[in-house]
Design an enzyme around this catalytic site. Structure first.
Site, PDB file in Angstrom:
ATOM      1  N   ASP A 114      40.084  37.176  32.755  1.00 39.94           N
ATOM      2  CA  ASP A 114      41.591  37.611  32.899  1.00 39.94           C
ATOM      3  C   ASP A 114      41.801  38.466  33.650  1.00 39.94           C
ATOM      4  O   ASP A 114      41.529  39.448  34.023  1.00 39.94           O
ATOM      5  CB  ASP A 114      41.808  37.610  31.105  1.00 39.94           C
ATOM      6  CG  ASP A 114      43.304  38.411  31.475  1.00 39.94           C
ATOM      7  OD1 ASP A 114      44.010  36.565  30.970  1.00 39.94           O
ATOM      8  OD2 ASP A 114      44.041  38.479  30.852  1.00 39.94           O
TER       9      ASP A 114
ATOM     10  N   GLU B   5      39.797  34.511  36.601  1.00 47.27           N
ATOM     11  CA  GLU B   5      41.134  34.120  36.682  1.00 47.27           C
ATOM     12  C   GLU B   5      41.717  35.120  37.592  1.00 47.27           C
ATOM     13  O   GLU B   5      42.146  36.243  37.599  1.00 47.27           O
ATOM     14  CB  GLU B   5      41.877  34.768  35.172  1.00 47.27           C
ATOM     15  CG  GLU B   5      43.143  34.150  35.552  1.00 47.27           C
ATOM     16  CD  GLU B   5      44.152  34.334  34.630  1.00 47.27           C
ATOM     17  OE1 GLU B   5      45.153  33.758  33.989  1.00 47.27           O
ATOM     18  OE2 GLU B   5      44.298  35.776  33.545  1.00 47.27           O
TER      19      GLU B   5
END
Length: 524
Positions: free
Chosen positions: A205, A255
């Site tokens: 993330d 990401e």
């Protein structure tokens, strides 16, 4: 415990990976919250869909101030979702069906309930694991710098002792200090913990945000390097992670939101991340020229490092595809989200069906967000039921991300469309019309289209893409012995020479031409 499997077979280079937002997938214990027991009961559905791997949004212990992206304990499953033993069973049962598991790691920050932050608040040496600084102004009443949170408002919150701590997201998500060796060691240990349990990969993330300029300067537009995005020292972190992953044959997907393609590709060097999400394609409008540019740029930026591209139409943060493609502005930008945007769902669904065939024909890996295979639209959530912090921190102007997180409809004739107990987010009226059991019986449904497309996808082989001559508004390309043609114009077009049709997103016209907003796969 699952046994490590080598990543050398390259399964991840062309995989179809299904994103599971556990809280909204399936509720096994009837409390209205999706859980691991619910996922386990639906593994046969996922196997029939034909996916190669499941990516799970965070299932760790969390106060859920940001949908589980505020992690309090990486080695425990949140009780709302089940137990660690259940996660181990799920990983093993999925693997028996040929489905691998990818977990989500959130390295930029932890929950304010994490033991480290609680110890930091008590004045312990753990303060060094965060960015805690005295304020500016005569009495330290001003934040240490002018950085803004990704969710709106200042990125600093003042502590009772007068100092301030940094949080690039919600105040309940204090940023970690990645210059500290204990932070790096802890995350390498977390990776090993999950790889030992048979996890095949990790999604990272906010992968470009970890490293901060130690001086914490004010943000200056155009300043290079950026004080906290894509800093060079970050690559040392991912090289160390890659060494851990290689011990287990595991893979990474980052990401990484970066406009600079050369900087983006650095994360995909052979000793760093295996893959990264492709946001230019996901946010691209339904426009042939712009989609072709996005595809070309994506393939070009991956080519120098030999990494496979990834293709995704939607995820747990963005407006659902059938809704977005039914609007005047078919792109996606967080800044333009608004209540009451007019949508033509029939048009959006037609385009989403075509986009499914487009994305599944491209070289690389494809991510499918849960419910996309059912053609679910973005749901309108009653104001008093919105939970996403983006809504509150925008002063109520941003609808937030809950509209794409509504619990799935499984069985048309059952209460709550077969999800389980009364769902934590309300399902809109008519949600049962999208139920998986109803679509499984309907040859023309979105679910049947996805199943057939994933089954036929190997026809495109694993080679490169060659563009074919096509009229304006039409994308046409060949891979191996298969062709993909997508008509984004208003005018029906003739098909290129082929030996047999494979699959179409909608019917051809009476003259055998491809109508607008329709895609077809052909055998060359």
């Amino acid at each position: 415990m699952g046994q490590p499997t080598p990543a050398t077979d390259g399964w991840w280079r062309s995989a179809v990976i299904y994103q599971v937002y556990v809280r909204s997938f399936a509720d096994g214990d009837g409390d209205g919250t999706g859980d691991l027991a619910g996922v386990r009961t639906r593994l046969p559905y996922l196997a029939e869909l034909g996916v190669d791997a499941l990516w799970f949004n965070p299932w760790y212990r969390s106060p859920m101030k940001d949908g589980g992206y505020d992690v309090a304990d990486y080695r425990a499953v949140d009780p709302a979702f089940g137990t660690l033993a259940e996660a181990e069973k799920l990983i093993a049962e999925a693997r028996e069906l040929g489905i691998r598991t990818i977990v989500d790691i959130v390295p930029n920050h932890v929950s304010d309930q994490h033991p480290w932050f609680r110890a930091a608040l008590a004045g312990g040496p753990e303060r060094e694991l965060f960015h805690i600084r005295p304020g500016r102004g005569e009495h330290g009443e001003l934040p240490p710098n002018d950085w803004q949170s990704e969710f709106g408002g200042p990125a600093w919150t003042r502590l009772p002792d007068g100092d301030w701590y940094l949080h690039l997201f919600a105040p309940e998500q204090p940023d970690l200090n990645w210059a500290h060796p204990a932070v790096r060691q802890e995350h390498e240990d977390i990776l090993r913990f999950w790889f030992e349990r048979g996890v095949a990969g990790v999604r990272i993330d906010s992968a470009a945000l970890l490293a901060k300029d130690p001086a914490l300067p004010d943000f200056t537009e155009g300043h290079d390097p950026h004080p906290y995005v894509d800093r060079d020292e970050l690559h040392d972190v991912y090289r160390a992670w890659r060494a851990v992953a290689d011990e287990y044959g595991a893979v990474f997907v980052g990401e990484v939101w970066l406009p600079d393609t050369e900087r983006f590709a650095r994360y995909l060097r052979p000793d760093e991340l295996h893959t990264a999400f492709n946001f230019s394609f996901m946010t691209c409008p339904w426009d042939a020229r712009r989609l072709r540019t996005s595809i070309d740029d994506t393939l070009a930026e991956h080519a120098p490092v030999g990494a496979p591209a990834t293709w995704v139409l939607c995820n747990h943060d963005v407006t659902r595809t059938v809704t977005r493609y039914g609007r005047a502005d078919t792109g996606f930008d967080f800044a333009t989200k608004a209540f009451g945007t007019p949508t033509d769902l029939e048009l959006g669904t037609r385009r989403a069906r075509a986009a499914a065939l487009l994305s599944l024909a491209l070289p690389g890996a494809v991510y499918v967000y849960q419910g996309e295979e059912l053609g679910l639209p973005e749901a309108d959530i009653p104001l008093d039921r919105i939970e996403d912090p983006m809504h509150a921190r925008s002063g109520g102007t941003d609808p937030g991300r809950d509209g794409c997180r509504v619990p799935l409809p499984w069985a048309a004739g059952e209460p709550h469309a077969g999800f389980g107990g009364e769902p934590w987010l309300p399902q809109p009226d008519g949600w049962a019309a999208y139920a998986a059991d109803r679509q499984a019986e309907d040859p023309g449904s979105m679910l049947r289209l996805y199943r057939e497309a994933i089954r036929l996808r190997p026809e495109f082989g694993d080679g490169p893409l060659t563009w074919l001559p096509a009229p304006d508004g039409v994308l046409a390309f060949a891979r191996a012995d298969a062709l993909c043609v997508v008509n984004l114009s208003d005018t029906p077009v003739g098909l290129p020479a082929h030996s047999a049709p494979l699959l179409a997103s909608g019917p051809l016209d009476p003259a055998g031409r491809l109508p607008g907003d329709t895609a077809v796969w052909l055998r060359a």
